[in-house]
Design a protein around this motif. Structure first.
Motif, PDB file in Angstrom:
ATOM      1  N   TYR A  74      69.587-103.839  20.824  1.00 49.84           N
ATOM      2  CA  TYR A  74      70.943-103.698  21.332  1.00 49.84           C
ATOM      3  C   TYR A  74      71.045-102.359  22.050  1.00 49.84           C
ATOM      4  CZ  TYR A  74      72.752-107.699  18.745  1.00 49.84           C
ATOM      5  OH  TYR A  74      73.013-108.970  18.294  1.00 49.84           O
ATOM      6  N   ARG A  75      72.033-102.228  22.895  1.00 49.95           N
ATOM      7  CA  ARG A  75      72.270-100.941  23.532  1.00 49.95           C
ATOM      8  C   ARG A  75      73.774-100.730  23.686  1.00 49.95           C
ATOM      9  NH1 ARG A  75      70.102-102.253  29.691  1.00 49.95           N
ATOM     10  NH2 ARG A  75      71.795-103.693  30.287  1.00 49.95           N
ATOM     11  N   GLN A  76      74.136 -99.464  23.755  1.00 50.18           N
ATOM     12  CA  GLN A  76      75.534 -99.119  23.940  1.00 50.18           C
ATOM     13  C   GLN A  76      75.633 -97.920  24.861  1.00 50.18           C
ATOM     14  OE1 GLN A  76      77.812 -98.404  20.345  1.00 50.18           O
ATOM     15  NE2 GLN A  76      79.706 -98.931  21.407  1.00 50.18           N
ATOM     16  N   ALA A  77      76.323 -98.118  25.976  1.00 46.79           N
ATOM     17  CA  ALA A  77      76.565 -97.037  26.918  1.00 46.79           C
ATOM     18  C   ALA A  77      77.854 -96.325  26.536  1.00 46.79           C
ATOM     19  CB  ALA A  77      76.660 -97.604  28.333  1.00 46.79           C
ATOM     20  N   PRO A  78      78.021 -95.085  26.936  1.00 47.66           N
ATOM     21  CA  PRO A  78      79.250 -94.342  26.613  1.00 47.66           C
ATOM     22  C   PRO A  78      80.484 -95.086  27.084  1.00 47.66           C
ATOM     23  CG  PRO A  78      77.598 -92.876  27.534  1.00 47.66           C
ATOM     24  CD  PRO A  78      77.059 -94.269  27.684  1.00 47.66           C
ATOM     25  N   GLY A  79      81.440 -95.269  26.179  1.00 51.05           N
ATOM     26  CA  GLY A  79      82.684 -95.926  26.526  1.00 51.05           C
ATOM     27  C   GLY A  79      82.607 -97.428  26.700  1.00 51.05           C
ATOM     28  N   MET A  80      81.437 -97.974  26.393  1.00 50.15           N
ATOM     29  CA  MET A  80      81.245 -99.419  26.576  1.00 50.15           C
ATOM     30  C   MET A  80      80.977-100.082  25.232  1.00 50.15           C
ATOM     31  SD  MET A  80      81.436 -99.768  29.896  1.00 50.15           S
ATOM     32  CE  MET A  80      80.584-101.282  30.350  1.00 50.15           C
ATOM     33  N   GLU A  81      81.169-101.388  25.202  1.00 51.04           N
ATOM     34  CA  GLU A  81      80.834-102.127  23.993  1.00 51.04           C
ATOM     35  C   GLU A  81      79.320-102.276  23.878  1.00 51.04           C
ATOM     36  OE1 GLU A  81      84.810-104.956  23.501  1.00 51.04           O
ATOM     37  OE2 GLU A  81      82.828-105.836  23.696  1.00 51.04           O
ATOM     38  N   ARG A  82      78.871-102.420  22.659  1.00 51.06           N
ATOM     39  CA  ARG A  82      77.449-102.662  22.427  1.00 51.06           C
ATOM     40  C   ARG A  82      77.089-104.044  22.947  1.00 51.06           C
ATOM     41  NH1 ARG A  82      77.249-100.583  17.730  1.00 51.06           N
ATOM     42  NH2 ARG A  82      78.237-102.402  16.773  1.00 51.06           N
ATOM     43  N   GLU A  83      75.895-104.164  23.515  1.00 51.47           N
ATOM     44  CA  GLU A  83      75.464-105.455  24.043  1.00 51.47           C
ATOM     45  C   GLU A  83      74.032-105.733  23.625  1.00 51.47           C
ATOM     46  OE1 GLU A  83      75.452-105.535  28.298  1.00 51.47           O
ATOM     47  OE2 GLU A  83      74.209-103.746  28.478  1.00 51.47           O
ATOM     48  N   ASP A 128      71.252 -99.011  32.823  1.00 47.71           N
ATOM     49  CA  ASP A 128      70.481 -99.205  31.597  1.00 47.71           C
ATOM     50  C   ASP A 128      70.656 -98.034  30.633  1.00 47.71           C
ATOM     51  OD1 ASP A 128      67.860-100.552  33.628  1.00 47.71           O
ATOM     52  OD2 ASP A 128      69.273-101.677  32.380  1.00 47.71           O
ATOM     53  N   THR A 129      71.343 -97.004  31.066  1.00 43.34           N
ATOM     54  CA  THR A 129      71.572 -95.841  30.218  1.00 43.34           C
ATOM     55  C   THR A 129      72.365 -96.215  28.978  1.00 43.34           C
ATOM     56  OG1 THR A 129      71.498 -94.267  32.056  1.00 43.34           O
ATOM     57  CG2 THR A 129      72.736 -93.598  30.111  1.00 43.34           C
ATOM     58  N   GLY A 130      71.939 -95.677  27.839  1.00 43.21           N
ATOM     59  CA  GLY A 130      72.647 -95.939  26.602  1.00 43.21           C
ATOM     60  C   GLY A 130      71.792 -95.624  25.390  1.00 43.21           C
ATOM     61  N   VAL A 131      72.372 -95.837  24.228  1.00 42.99           N
ATOM     62  CA  VAL A 131      71.631 -95.700  22.970  1.00 42.99           C
ATOM     63  C   VAL A 131      71.081 -97.079  22.622  1.00 42.99           C
ATOM     64  CG1 VAL A 131      71.753 -95.153  20.523  1.00 42.99           C
ATOM     65  CG2 VAL A 131      73.049 -93.786  22.182  1.00 42.99           C
ATOM     66  N   TYR A 132      69.781 -97.144  22.450  1.00 37.59           N
ATOM     67  CA  TYR A 132      69.105 -98.399  22.140  1.00 37.59           C
ATOM     68  C   TYR A 132      68.784 -98.446  20.648  1.00 37.59           C
ATOM     69  CZ  TYR A 132      68.611 -99.576  27.041  1.00 37.59           C
ATOM     70  OH  TYR A 132      68.878 -99.913  28.353  1.00 37.59           O
ATOM     71  N   GLN A 133      69.095 -99.589  20.072  1.00 42.70           N
ATOM     72  CA  GLN A 133      68.981 -99.740  18.622  1.00 42.70           C
ATOM     73  C   GLN A 133      68.295-101.065  18.310  1.00 42.70           C
ATOM     74  OE1 GLN A 133      72.554-100.995  16.374  1.00 42.70           O
ATOM     75  NE2 GLN A 133      72.424 -99.020  15.356  1.00 42.70           N
ATOM     76  N   CYS A 134      67.437-101.059  17.304  1.00 43.26           N
ATOM     77  CA  CYS A 134      66.824-102.318  16.881  1.00 43.26           C
ATOM     78  C   CYS A 134      67.442-102.772  15.565  1.00 43.26           C
ATOM     79  CB  CYS A 134      65.307-102.205  16.763  1.00 43.26           C
ATOM     80  SG  CYS A 134      64.682-100.932  15.649  1.00 43.26           S
ATOM     81  N   ARG A 135      67.459-104.087  15.385  1.00 43.78           N
ATOM     82  CA  ARG A 135      68.048-104.697  14.193  1.00 43.78           C
ATOM     83  C   ARG A 135      67.142-105.818  13.721  1.00 43.78           C
ATOM     84  NH1 ARG A 135      74.562-105.036  15.153  1.00 43.78           N
ATOM     85  NH2 ARG A 135      74.849-102.902  15.887  1.00 43.78           N
ATOM     86  N   ILE A 136      67.272-106.164  12.461  1.00 46.85           N
ATOM     87  CA  ILE A 136      66.350-107.122  11.868  1.00 46.85           C
ATOM     88  C   ILE A 136      67.098-108.235  11.148  1.00 46.85           C
ATOM     89  CG2 ILE A 136      66.158-105.840   9.681  1.00 46.85           C
ATOM     90  CD1 ILE A 136      63.118-106.516   9.753  1.00 46.85           C
ATOM     91  N   ARG A 137      66.523-109.432  11.214  1.00 39.78           N
ATOM     92  CA  ARG A 137      67.031-110.530  10.397  1.00 39.78           C
ATOM     93  C   ARG A 137      65.880-111.476  10.122  1.00 39.78           C
ATOM     94  NH1 ARG A 137      69.064-115.548  12.521  1.00 39.78           N
ATOM     95  NH2 ARG A 137      70.700-115.446  10.924  1.00 39.78           N
ATOM     96  N   TRP A 138      66.087-112.366   9.158  1.00 35.47           N
ATOM     97  CA  TRP A 138      65.024-113.279   8.726  1.00 35.47           C
ATOM     98  C   TRP A 138      64.720-114.311   9.798  1.00 35.47           C
ATOM     99  CZ3 TRP A 138      61.591-113.192   4.964  1.00 35.47           C
ATOM    100  CH2 TRP A 138      60.948-114.354   4.594  1.00 35.47           C
ATOM    101  N   GLU A 139      63.466-114.363  10.212  1.00 32.29           N
ATOM    102  CA  GLU A 139      62.855-115.393  11.038  1.00 32.29           C
ATOM    103  C   GLU A 139      63.392-115.533  12.467  1.00 32.29           C
ATOM    104  OE1 GLU A 139      60.868-118.499   7.899  1.00 32.29           O
ATOM    105  OE2 GLU A 139      62.790-119.053   8.808  1.00 32.29           O
TER     106      GLU A 139
END
Length: 124
Positions: free
Chosen positions: A39-48, A91-102
């Motif tokens: 996921y990523r989130q730019a300043p002032g924007m929703e996470r996508e 593409d600027t933003g904070v990039y985050q990884c997330r995990i779920r089963w399968e």
């Protein structure tokens, strides 16, 4: 279970970066059982959502990054990568990884543990 992203930084438009999501702390399972989403989130924007790789290695991407970004996994290293090419200022933003089963999910609430994120800044 812990996820930690790395590889962010400042890059010029048109450049490339490779982000890593290193996982640790599995007990009765390992990374090969899980899907990882970026996921990523730019300043002032929703996470996508940027994209996801499921436990079988199948990937899906947001239209905004198709053909430019590639997600891969190296289960032996408990790591998932996000290769970002032809970077744009949007593409600027904070990039985050997330995990779920399968399997991947389009609902970010379906993901559990997440990393703190890594900053990507693309200068024009």
């Amino acid at each position: 279970l812990q996820l930690v992203e790395s590889g962010g930084g400042l890059v010029q438009s048109g450049g490339s970066l490779r982000l890593s999501c290193v996982t640790s702390g599995f007990t009765m399972s390992n990374l090969s059982d899980y899907a990882i989403a970026w996921y990523r989130q730019a300043p002032g924007m929703e996470r996508e959502g940027v994209g996801c790789i499921d436990n079988r290695g199948y990937t899906n991407y947001d239209d905004s990054v198709k053909g430019r970004f590639v997600i891969s996994r190296e289960n032996a290293k408990a790591t998932v990568y996000l290769q970002m090419n032809s970077l744009r200022s949007e593409d600027t933003g904070v990039y985050q990884c997330r995990i779920r089963w399968e399997i991947c999910s389009e609902d970010e609430n379906d993901y559990g543990v997440r990393g703190p994120g890594t900053q990507v800044t693309v200068s024009s």
